[in-house]
Motif scaffolding. Structure first.
Motif, PDB file in Angstrom:
ATOM      1  N   GLU A   5       0.830  -1.202   0.000  1.00 20.21           N
ATOM      2  CA  GLU A   5       0.000   0.000   0.000  1.00 20.21           C
ATOM      3  C   GLU A   5       0.872   1.263   0.000  1.00 20.21           C
ATOM      4  OE1 GLU A   5      -4.052   1.396   2.245  1.00 20.21           O
ATOM      5  OE2 GLU A   5      -3.148  -0.493   2.881  1.00 20.21           O
ATOM      6  N   THR A   8       2.486   1.609  -3.449  1.00 26.73           N
ATOM      7  CA  THR A   8       1.499   2.112  -4.405  1.00 26.73           C
ATOM      8  C   THR A   8       1.277   3.601  -4.199  1.00 26.73           C
ATOM      9  OG1 THR A   8       0.409  -0.052  -4.415  1.00 26.73           O
ATOM     10  CG2 THR A   8      -0.843   1.790  -5.305  1.00 26.73           C
ATOM     11  N   ALA A  37      -0.654  -2.178  -6.977  1.00 25.44           N
ATOM     12  CA  ALA A  37      -2.084  -2.072  -6.671  1.00 25.44           C
ATOM     13  C   ALA A  37      -2.816  -3.383  -6.927  1.00 25.44           C
ATOM     14  CB  ALA A  37      -2.708  -0.931  -7.464  1.00 25.44           C
ATOM     15  N   CYS A 159     -12.200   2.839  -1.312  1.00 24.90           N
ATOM     16  CA  CYS A 159     -11.072   2.447  -0.457  1.00 24.90           C
ATOM     17  C   CYS A 159     -11.342   2.771   1.013  1.00 24.90           C
ATOM     18  CB  CYS A 159      -9.792   3.130  -0.931  1.00 24.90           C
ATOM     19  SG  CYS A 159      -9.216   2.488  -2.518  1.00 24.90           S
ATOM     20  N   MET A 167      -4.529   3.902   0.412  1.00 25.49           N
ATOM     21  CA  MET A 167      -5.134   4.018  -0.914  1.00 25.49           C
ATOM     22  C   MET A 167      -6.179   5.137  -0.930  1.00 25.49           C
ATOM     23  SD  MET A 167      -3.474   1.776  -2.622  1.00 25.49           S
ATOM     24  CE  MET A 167      -4.368   1.473  -4.133  1.00 25.49           C
ATOM     25  N   TYR A 171      -6.045   8.197  -3.590  1.00 24.62           N
ATOM     26  CA  TYR A 171      -7.126   8.574  -4.499  1.00 24.62           C
ATOM     27  C   TYR A 171      -7.674   9.966  -4.204  1.00 24.62           C
ATOM     28  CZ  TYR A 171      -6.963   4.114  -6.819  1.00 24.62           C
ATOM     29  OH  TYR A 171      -6.543   3.031  -7.563  1.00 24.62           O
TER      30      TYR A 171
END
Length: 193
Positions: A5, A8, A37, A159, A167, A171
């Protein structure tokens, strides 16, 4: 948050900076971000989001090719006045995209329900919106930013609902970055070929 995580999140932030600047390096970073991801979403059984990131990895290779192919046009357009290259969005692409969004989301919701996805409707919608936005990005359509704003807002909620807080932060940042990206491309973009 675990390693995947965090990885990412970090590579995703680098990706968005490259995307806004229209750097072809975004596609290389996209391979890394998408791959990481895939692991995160697979563990959460968010199958559409996982599949979407497989798509990101594959389209990143296409993006590298397509943008390298257009590099001479890009260099000429950017040398003229430090502009970013843009292509017009045709009615045909717009209509095809609308059809794919509706039909693809409906079909994917049915599949995800069968796979016991915990959030089939938002997962499907995010996947289809994002796939279309990535296709538009590979073709340098400025409208891709509007699709990203919608997809990233939905991804933020998706998420957060799954407790994926790294995440969720990524986003949320993507959503704000999509607004910045749109304004940047609008200000510095020129239409080519």
């Amino acid at each position: 948050m675990d390693f995947w995580e965090i990885f990412t999140l970090v590579t995703g932030l680098i990706y968005i900076v490259f995307e806004i600047r229209q750097s072809r390096w975004m596609w290389a970073v996209g391979v890394l971000t998408g791959g990481a991801a895939v692991v995160v979403f697979a563990r959460e059984a968010l199958w559409a989001s996982m599949g979407l990131n497989v798509y990101y990895v594959l389209i990143s290779f296409w993006g590298l090719y397509a943008w390298a192919r257009d590099e001479k046009k890009l260099a000429a357009a950017q040398a003229a006045d430090d502009a970013l290259h843009l292509r017009p969005l045709t009615l045909r692409i717009l209509l095809l995209s609308a059809f794919l969004l509706v039909a693809g989301t409906a079909a994917l919701v049915l599949l995800l329900r069968a796979l016991s996805d915990p959030m089939p409707a938002p997962d499907a919608c995010v996947a289809v919106l994002s796939a279309i936005a990535t296709w538009w990005l590979s073709r340098s359509h400025i409208g891709q930013w509007w699709l990203w704003i919608a997809a990233d807002l939905c991804s933020t909620l998706l998420c957060a609902g799954q407790g994926l807080y790294g995440m969720t932060a990524l986003y949320a940042f993507y959503t704000l970055s999509a607004v910045v990206g749109y304004l940047h491309w609008r200000r510095h973009g020129v239409y080519v070929g």
